[in-house]
Structures are given as C-alpha cells and as structure tokens.
Design a protein around this motif. Structure first.
Motif, short mmCIF file in Angstrom:
data_model
loop_
_atom_site.label_atom_id
_atom_site.label_comp_id
_atom_site.label_asym_id
_atom_site.label_seq_id
_atom_site.Cartn_x
_atom_site.Cartn_y
_atom_site.Cartn_z
N PHE A 94 0.85 -1.21 0.00
CA PHE A 94 0.00 0.00 0.00
C PHE A 94 0.88 1.25 0.00
N PRO A 95 1.54 1.53 -1.13
CA PRO A 95 2.47 2.67 -1.12
C PRO A 95 1.78 4.00 -0.83
N LYS A 96 0.48 4.12 -1.14
CA LYS A 96 -0.23 5.36 -0.86
C LYS A 96 -1.04 5.26 0.43
N GLY A 97 -0.81 4.19 1.20
CA GLY A 97 -1.43 4.11 2.51
C GLY A 97 -2.57 3.13 2.60
N ALA A 98 -2.55 2.32 3.66
CA ALA A 98 -3.70 1.49 4.03
C ALA A 98 -4.50 2.25 5.08
N HIS A 99 -5.69 1.76 5.40
CA HIS A 99 -6.49 2.40 6.45
C HIS A 99 -5.69 2.47 7.75
N GLN A 100 -5.79 3.60 8.43
CA GLN A 100 -4.95 3.85 9.60
C GLN A 100 -5.04 2.76 10.67
N PRO A 101 -6.24 2.24 11.02
CA PRO A 101 -6.28 1.22 12.08
C PRO A 101 -5.53 -0.06 11.69
N VAL A 102 -5.51 -0.39 10.41
CA VAL A 102 -4.78 -1.58 9.96
C VAL A 102 -3.27 -1.37 10.18
N VAL A 103 -2.80 -0.19 9.81
CA VAL A 103 -1.39 0.13 10.03
C VAL A 103 -1.09 0.17 11.52
N LEU A 104 -2.01 0.71 12.28
CA LEU A 104 -1.82 0.81 13.74
C LEU A 104 -1.64 -0.57 14.36
N GLY A 105 -2.45 -1.53 13.93
CA GLY A 105 -2.33 -2.88 14.46
C GLY A 105 -0.98 -3.50 14.14
N LEU A 106 -0.51 -3.29 12.91
CA LEU A 106 0.80 -3.83 12.55
C LEU A 106 1.93 -3.08 13.25
N ALA A 107 1.73 -1.78 13.45
CA ALA A 107 2.74 -1.01 14.19
C ALA A 107 2.83 -1.53 15.62
N ALA A 108 1.68 -1.87 16.21
CA ALA A 108 1.68 -2.43 17.56
C ALA A 108 2.46 -3.74 17.58
N ARG A 109 2.22 -4.59 16.58
CA ARG A 109 2.98 -5.86 16.49
C ARG A 109 4.48 -5.59 16.42
N ALA A 110 4.83 -4.63 15.55
CA ALA A 110 6.26 -4.31 15.37
C ALA A 110 6.86 -3.79 16.67
N ALA A 111 6.04 -3.14 17.49
CA ALA A 111 6.52 -2.59 18.75
C ALA A 111 6.51 -3.64 19.86
N GLY A 112 6.10 -4.85 19.52
CA GLY A 112 6.04 -5.90 20.53
C GLY A 112 4.80 -5.83 21.39
N LEU A 113 3.78 -5.14 20.91
CA LEU A 113 2.53 -4.98 21.66
C LEU A 113 1.47 -5.94 21.16
N GLY A 114 0.36 -6.05 21.89
CA GLY A 114 -0.68 -6.99 21.55
C GLY A 114 -1.95 -6.32 21.06
N PRO A 115 -2.98 -7.15 20.78
CA PRO A 115 -4.22 -6.62 20.21
C PRO A 115 -4.94 -5.65 21.14
N GLU A 116 -4.85 -5.90 22.44
CA GLU A 116 -5.51 -4.99 23.38
C GLU A 116 -4.86 -3.61 23.33
N ASP A 117 -3.52 -3.60 23.24
CA ASP A 117 -2.81 -2.32 23.15
C ASP A 117 -3.21 -1.56 21.89
N ALA A 118 -3.27 -2.29 20.77
CA ALA A 118 -3.63 -1.64 19.50
C ALA A 118 -5.03 -1.05 19.59
N ALA A 119 -5.95 -1.83 20.19
CA ALA A 119 -7.32 -1.34 20.31
C ALA A 119 -7.40 -0.13 21.23
N TYR A 120 -6.60 -0.14 22.30
CA TYR A 120 -6.58 1.02 23.19
C TYR A 120 -6.09 2.27 22.46
N CYS A 121 -5.01 2.12 21.70
CA CYS A 121 -4.49 3.28 20.97
C CYS A 121 -5.56 3.83 20.04
N SER A 122 -6.23 2.93 19.32
CA SER A 122 -7.22 3.35 18.34
C SER A 122 -8.42 4.02 19.02
N ALA A 123 -8.95 3.38 20.03
CA ALA A 123 -10.14 3.92 20.69
C ALA A 123 -9.83 5.25 21.37
#
Lengths: 224, 225
Positions: A115-144
């Motif tokens: 997605f060179p022009k960007g995927a939907h922000q929450p999708v990127v956020l979830g993968l960013a959380a994974r890359a940071a060593g975080l879990g699904p709850e953390d990703a959902a907290y950031c988003s909410a």
C-alpha cells in the motif's frame, strides 16, 4: 514486551500526522453540535461507540496478524464517505512512515510495498503495535483513545475550550473506552478464525455527511 | 539521518539523501518567518528566477486556507502540478518541525509525479520567531523577516533569526516609510548570527531576488557535488 512501548505509540505527539485532523469535530462545531464540554463529551461518546468500535476492532485484528489486505477492504466497506476513506489512508500512510522509522519490521515494510499510498490507519496501527512488541488490546486502546482524544484536542483549538475541561471529558470516557476495547479484542479474535465479516459495521451518518461537507470548505483549520 | 542507508520498501522513512530507486533526491529548502514578511513573494520570485535552469516544485503550508498555493497558481510561477498544499491543523510549526510526515509525503509525491526534481521549496505558514524546520524535512532553511515588522527583530533573535542558514530582511524599499534602520538591522543580525549569511532585499527592484537565488544555486551545487 515493553509497557513503555505502548506509551510511545499512544503519545499524542507521536509524529504520525494526527495533529492536522479533528476527527469530525470541526464540522460538528460549525454545525452547532459541539459548543461546550458537555456537547464535546456527547460527540466523543457517539464517535467511540460507532466508528471507534470499528477502528478498534480493525486495529486489534491487524495486531493478531489477520490479513492486512482483507482488513483494508473491510475498512473500506465500513467507511461510506470517500473523504473519510481518503483521510484514513492518508493517516495510515503517515503512521506507516513513523512506525517504520520507530520500530523497523519486515511486516511494516511489506505493508508499505503493498500500500504505497497508505492502508487504512487502524490496519497500520495494528501492525505497528505488532512491530513494537505490543498486543491486540494495546492496539485497540491506541485506536479507541485517539478516536476521542483527537476531537478533544481539536475543540480546544476551535472553540478556545478550557483545556482542563477537555481533558476531564477524556477521563470521564475512560471506563467506556475500556469496554469498547474489550469488545474489540473479543470480536477481533473471532475475525481471525471466521473472517473479517464478523467485525462490527457501526456507522455515524452525521460523521460521514459532515466529513463530505467539510472536504468542500475553502477555509478550514483541519484536514478532516 | 541515514545518508547512505537504503530502506526496504517504496517510501523513504527519514531524510535519506537517496530515493528508493537509488537516485539522489531533490535538494529541499524551507522558507519560514512571520506572517506577511514576504515568504510567498520570495518563493514566487525564486521560481521565476530558477525555473528555466532547474526542475523545481513548491510545497506550501497554509494555516487555514490554500491562499499561498493559490497565489502561486494565479501568478503562474510554475505549472499547477508542481505546487502542493499541506493542511496543518492550525499549527504550521508542528507540520514543519514536530510532525513532518504530511510534508515529507507531499515532497515525495511531487518527486514521483513530476520528477526528477532538482529543488523543492517548502514554504511554512506564517508563524512566530521560534518556528524552524526539522532537519528531517529540509536540507537548509531561509528565515524571512521584513523591515515593517519592526527593526528590533534581529536584535530579539530567536531560533529562526539566529540559526537559519540564510536570513532575509525583506521590503528594504519600505524602510524610510516605517522608520526602520537598515544598518542597525544588519549589525544586529550579524551579532546574532556570526558567520551565517544575511540578505537585505526588495522584490520591488529589478532582479530583487538575485542574492537569494545565488545562495540557492550555491546550496544546490554543494548538494549535487
């Protein structure tokens, strides 16, 4: 896993472009729907339980390694307004840049290639959380949380609202954020086995129509 | 900065000097300064002076409108596809310093769509004397003040006046009418800036932007050397 990594990702100063967006608050202020702290609270509550529940579930599912392409299509299907889709992709692209520089990870590189022009922000956020060593709850907290903190910050600028009142709004919403996150993680786990169709599809029509009107304004403080 | 480090994937993530395809990216020069000091007029004059010899593009950062971009379009200093406007959420200094992602995208999209480019001018929205560009966004920055804003601004200093790679004191033609002392402004600027250069200019005069254009050419020569 580092707890502090969650603070880095959730920090309002994380340089991922959010400062230029009001989460629909600018349109709601112009329409007279947000005039003070109580109406800001109602706006944020509505946003949290509609679009916020959707994005939190998408972010949690992405953090659980659901297919980003499928999640991105699911996000498109749940975002009727073209202006909001464009804003979500723009913010996703900006978050992708910040996350790749902050937590270099092959999954983020793969997402950027796809997605060179960007995927939907929450999708990127979830993968960013994974890359940071975080879990699904953390990703959902950031988003909410950013789904309500963004409008609150914007309304401080738009209405010169007392910043202490705006922050108190966020504190009062905290227990509801907790519940939205728990539901998001539960449904995200189901989505991993049953597919993204089980993800919530709630929408707030005033946010959608407000975003379309806002995108046509010649003079505005925020990009969305 | 990772000047010789290549990232995997389609988009550079920082101030890499190379584009993903390995070619050297355009030199990026930021122009900042207070509201009304003549940033957009300087950008327009630079475009006219340099567009025959260089491939260039402009990114504007307005505070709440697209007026700066529209001024450049109306003046037809560049074709419209070479001008891009970034929205800054009421905080232009944030978009050029603290969270540069939208500006980086605008720069990279211009290189992708109308490149190859030699030079991208990134104009800040009018802001205060502390606004400076991130080194992750630009390679050099010009701070534009004017004589009508008060001849004590160089003495007051601040990050823009003191540390910008070039300080421009604009509208020198107005000095007699607003009671500004040009010699004092130059001396105060020298005291704040040491060896860093200062240009006093009036865009009303023939070829008024020449000194700034020459400075840009020198930066570009150093960048491509």
């Amino acid at each position: 896993m580092s707890r502090a990594a969650l603070l880095v990702l959730a920090d309002g100063r994380f340089p991922a472009g959010g400062h230029a967006h009001s989460g629909g608050a600018e349109a709601a202020v112009r329409a007279g729907r947000i005039t003070d702290a109580p109406s800001l609270e109602e706006f944020c509550r509505g946003r949290l339980h509609t679009g916020g529940a959707v994005t939190a579930a998408l972010a949690a599912a992405a953090a659980l390694d659901a297919d980003p392409g499928e999640l991105d299509r699911a996000a498109d299907a749940r975002t009727p307004s073209p202006a909001l889709r464009a804003a979500a992709r723009r913010l996703g692209r900006q978050l992708m840049r910040a996350a790749r520089a902050t937590w270099p990870h092959p999954e983020l590189d793969a997402l950027a290639r796809r997605f060179p022009k960007g995927a939907h922000q929450p999708v990127v956020l979830g993968l960013a959380a994974r890359a940071a060593g975080l879990g699904p709850e953390d990703a959902a907290y950031c988003s909410a949380y950013e789904g309500v903190s963004g409008p609150a910050t914007a309304v401080v600028r738009l209405l010169s609202l007392d910043p202490f009142d705006a922050t108190a709004v966020l504190a009062r919403l905290a227990p509801e954020v907790d519940r939205v996150v728990q539901d998001a993680v539960d449904v995200a786990r189901r989505a991993v086995s049953e597919g993204p169709d089980v993800l919530p599809a709630r929408s707030a029509p005033l946010l959608e129509t407000g975003a379309e009107a806002h995108a046509t304004w010649p003079v505005r403080l925020f990009a969305s | 900065m990772h000047l010789d480090h290549h990232h995997d994937g389609p988009a550079a993530v920082s101030a890499d000097a190379h584009r993903p395809d390995g070619t050297r990216r355009a030199l990026r020069i930021g122009l900042g300064g207070p509201v009304g000091s003549g940033k957009t007029a300087t950008v327009a004059a630079l475009c006219r002076a340099l567009r025959e010899e260089l491939s260039l593009a402009v990114v504007t950062n307005d505070i709440y409108t697209r007026e700066d971009a529209e001024f450049l379009l109306r003046e037809a200093v560049l074709p419209p596809e070479r001008i891009s406007a970034v929205e800054t959420g009421a905080c232009p200094h944030t978009a050029i310093r603290d969270d540069i992602s939208a500006n980086l995208e605008a720069v990279e999209d211009l290189e992708d769509e109308v490149g190859p480019l030699d030079l991208v001018l990134v104009e800040s929205g009018g802001d205060n004397l502390t606004a400076t560009f991130s080194k992750g966004l630009v390679d050099a920055q010009i701070f534009v003040i004017d004589v009508a804003g008060g001849d004590d601004i160089p003495r007051k200093g601040g990050p823009g006046v003191s540390t910008a790679d070039l300080l421009v004191v604009n509208k020198t033609d107005l000095a007699p009418y607003v009671g500004s002392d040009l010699a004092r402004m130059a001396a105060d600027a020298k005291a704040q800036r040491g060896e860093l250069p200062v240009v006093l200019q009036s865009l009303r005069s023939e070829d008024g932007v020449r000194d700034v254009a020459d400075w840009v050419r020198a930066r570009l020569a150093a960048w491509t050397a």
